[in-house]
Design an enzyme around this catalytic site. Structure first.
Site, PDB file in Angstrom:
ATOM      1  N   TYR A  54      22.812  51.375  56.267  1.00 21.13           N
ATOM      2  CA  TYR A  54      24.214  51.783  56.454  1.00 21.13           C
ATOM      3  C   TYR A  54      24.595  51.874  57.930  1.00 21.13           C
ATOM      4  CZ  TYR A  54      24.753  52.176  51.503  1.00 21.13           C
ATOM      5  OH  TYR A  54      24.825  51.853  50.166  1.00 21.13           O
ATOM      6  N   GLN A  87      37.626  49.008  46.983  1.00 22.40           N
ATOM      7  CA  GLN A  87      36.197  49.243  46.737  1.00 22.40           C
ATOM      8  C   GLN A  87      35.444  49.221  48.057  1.00 22.40           C
ATOM      9  OE1 GLN A  87      34.994  46.648  43.063  1.00 22.40           O
ATOM     10  NE2 GLN A  87      36.897  45.833  43.864  1.00 22.40           N
ATOM     11  N   HIS A 105      34.747  53.809  46.426  1.00 21.45           N
ATOM     12  CA  HIS A 105      33.295  53.784  46.701  1.00 21.45           C
ATOM     13  C   HIS A 105      32.928  54.506  48.000  1.00 21.45           C
ATOM     14  CE1 HIS A 105      32.686  50.057  43.880  1.00 21.45           C
ATOM     15  NE2 HIS A 105      32.766  51.198  43.216  1.00 21.45           N
ATOM     16  N   GLY A 171      39.959  39.448  46.514  1.00 19.95           N
ATOM     17  CA  GLY A 171      38.604  39.390  47.037  1.00 19.95           C
ATOM     18  C   GLY A 171      37.583  40.290  46.369  1.00 19.95           C
ATOM     19  N   THR A 172      37.583  40.280  45.033  1.00 19.88           N
ATOM     20  CA  THR A 172      36.550  41.059  44.348  1.00 19.88           C
ATOM     21  C   THR A 172      36.004  40.259  43.176  1.00 19.88           C
ATOM     22  OG1 THR A 172      36.059  43.029  43.041  1.00 19.88           O
ATOM     23  CG2 THR A 172      38.359  42.308  43.042  1.00 19.88           C
ATOM     24  N   SER A 173      34.684  40.387  42.955  1.00 24.42           N
ATOM     25  CA  SER A 173      34.062  39.695  41.830  1.00 24.42           C
ATOM     26  C   SER A 173      34.273  40.465  40.527  1.00 24.42           C
ATOM     27  CB  SER A 173      32.564  39.536  42.092  1.00 24.42           C
ATOM     28  OG  SER A 173      31.964  40.802  42.236  1.00 24.42           O
TER      29      SER A 173
HETATM   30  P1  OAD Z   1      31.566  40.821  45.854  1.00 26.54           P
HETATM   31  O1  OAD Z   1      30.699  40.348  46.958  1.00 26.54           O
HETATM   32  O2  OAD Z   1      30.937  41.081  44.540  1.00 26.54           O
HETATM   33  O3  OAD Z   1      32.757  39.781  45.632  1.00 26.54           O
HETATM   34  C1  OAD Z   1      33.512  39.299  46.703  1.00 26.54           C
HETATM   35  C2  OAD Z   1      34.613  38.408  46.161  1.00 26.54           C
HETATM   36  O4  OAD Z   1      35.424  38.028  47.266  1.00 26.54           O
HETATM   37  C3  OAD Z   1      34.117  37.123  45.508  1.00 26.54           C
HETATM   38  O5  OAD Z   1      34.827  36.939  44.278  1.00 26.54           O
HETATM   39  C4  OAD Z   1      34.508  36.021  46.501  1.00 26.54           C
HETATM   40  O6  OAD Z   1      34.875  34.811  45.863  1.00 26.54           O
HETATM   41  C5  OAD Z   1      35.713  36.648  47.169  1.00 26.54           C
HETATM   42  N1  OAD Z   1      35.935  36.190  48.560  1.00 26.54           N
HETATM   43  C6  OAD Z   1      35.029  35.798  49.490  1.00 26.54           C
HETATM   44  N2  OAD Z   1      35.642  35.491  50.650  1.00 26.54           N
HETATM   45  C7  OAD Z   1      36.967  35.704  50.454  1.00 26.54           C
HETATM   46  C8  OAD Z   1      38.127  35.573  51.262  1.00 26.54           C
HETATM   47  N3  OAD Z   1      38.055  35.168  52.537  1.00 26.54           N
HETATM   48  N4  OAD Z   1      39.341  35.882  50.716  1.00 26.54           N
HETATM   49  C9  OAD Z   1      39.424  36.301  49.428  1.00 26.54           C
HETATM   50  N5  OAD Z   1      38.369  36.427  48.614  1.00 26.54           N
HETATM   51  C10 OAD Z   1      37.154  36.145  49.111  1.00 26.54           C
HETATM   52  O7  OAD Z   1      32.329  42.122  46.397  1.00 26.54           O
HETATM   53  P2  OAD Z   1      33.082  43.268  45.576  1.00 26.54           P
HETATM   54  O8  OAD Z   1      33.730  42.719  44.349  1.00 26.54           O
HETATM   55  O9  OAD Z   1      33.925  43.998  46.530  1.00 26.54           O
HETATM   56  O10 OAD Z   1      29.773  48.680  45.673  1.00 26.54           O
HETATM   57  O11 OAD Z   1      31.868  44.177  45.157  1.00 26.54           O
HETATM   58  C11 OAD Z   1      32.090  45.313  44.399  1.00 26.54           C
HETATM   59  C12 OAD Z   1      31.099  46.385  44.765  1.00 26.54           C
HETATM   60  O12 OAD Z   1      29.772  45.846  44.696  1.00 26.54           O
HETATM   61  C13 OAD Z   1      31.190  46.878  46.186  1.00 26.54           C
HETATM   62  O13 OAD Z   1      32.206  47.833  46.370  1.00 26.54           O
HETATM   63  C14 OAD Z   1      29.840  47.463  46.424  1.00 26.54           C
HETATM   64  C15 OAD Z   1      28.995  46.377  45.814  1.00 26.54           C
HETATM   65  O14 OAD Z   1      27.781  46.761  45.310  1.00 26.54           O
HETATM   66  C16 OAD Z   1      28.823  49.614  45.933  1.00 26.54           C
HETATM   67  O15 OAD Z   1      27.976  49.442  46.803  1.00 26.54           O
HETATM   68  C17 OAD Z   1      28.935  50.827  45.072  1.00 26.54           C
END
Ligand code: OAD
Length: 231
Positions: A54, A87, A105, A171-173
């Protein structure tokens, strides 16, 4: 009265600020095991490793700047009643000027007591060391949510999603619950958009805006601010 907008963000919105996502190629969870660095078990076994992980994230956040997507989201407040549900643990939405940001988060720039979770401190140095203690003498940890821990503010967030007439997800999976499940609380008659560069299964009712956040979001915000709904 202003129209209500929920902007729901994940790591992708900060990618173009130089912060790594989790699950894309080169993502953090390809280099680190979640159970080692983002779980209560990992903390019990290897606290120094967790703190180092971190500390690196915090240093990257301190060096990063908000990108055009963060700025465009903040600009929406001129015309809309905006709540940002993120998130992300970075503070780039706040630094871009968004005034209502909910971190489900947690926040990397804060530390908290391992004894009393209500004791939260804004960090005035980049790292937390073993031996950095709260006022009751217990070790400090990052004020972030680890797997297996309670996600923050979910009741409020569900209400915001259910009340919003526009929802912009960026930008979230959508793989980490319960946060990912918030999209299901959107009203069926709300306008729902999903910004991502790659095709992925979209939640029901969302329209895909293909592309990177720093390109797509400013164009959408400009359209919304000038009274057009679509790009
Ligand atoms: P992810 O890494 O799972 O997903 C990122 C998403 O962003 C993917 O769908 C990419 O296609 C998309 N992406 C990448 N570059 C981008 C860009 N320039 N513009 C738009 N989209 C883009 O990240 P999160 O969904 O945020 O939690 O992950 C969710 C949680 O998993 C996080 O908050 C964290 C992690 O474990 C904890 O640690 C509790």
């Amino acid at each position: 009265m202003k129209e209500s907008v929920v902007v729901f963000t994940g790591a992708g919105v900060s990618a173009e600020s130089g912060l790594r996502t989790f699950r894309d190629m080169g993502g953090l969870w390809h280099e680190y095991a979640i159970e080692d660095v983002a779980s209560p078990q990992g903390w019990r076994k290897h606290p120094a490793t967790v703190l180092r992980f971190y500390d690196e994230r915090r240093r990257a956040v301190l060096e990063a700047q908000p990108n055009a997507a963060h700025l465009a989201i903040a600009a929406l407040e001129a015309k809309f009643d905006v709540v940002v549900v993120t998130q992300n643990i970075d503070d780039l939405h706040e630094r871009a000027g968004s005034t209502r940001v909910i971190h489900v988060h947690g926040e990397i720039l804060k530390a908290r007591s391992t004894l009393d979770p209500s004791l939260v401190y804004r960090l005035d140095k980049p790292g937390i060391a073993l031996g950095d203690l709260c006022e009751h003498g217990s070790q400090l940890r990052p004020d972030v949510v680890w797997f297996g821990e309670d996600v923050r503010h979910m009741d409020d967030c569900r209400e915001y999603f259910a009340a919003a007439s526009r929802i912009l997800t960026i930008g979230t999976s959508l793989t980490v619950y319960p946060a990912a499940g918030l999209v299901r609380f959107a009203r069926h008659d709300s306008k729902k958009y999903f910004v991502s560069p790659e095709g992925q299964p979209l939640p029901r009712g969302f329209t895909w805006l293909k592309g990177h956040a720093a390109k797509v979001v400013p164009r959408l915000a400009e359209a919304w601010l000038s009274g057009r709904e679509q790009l």
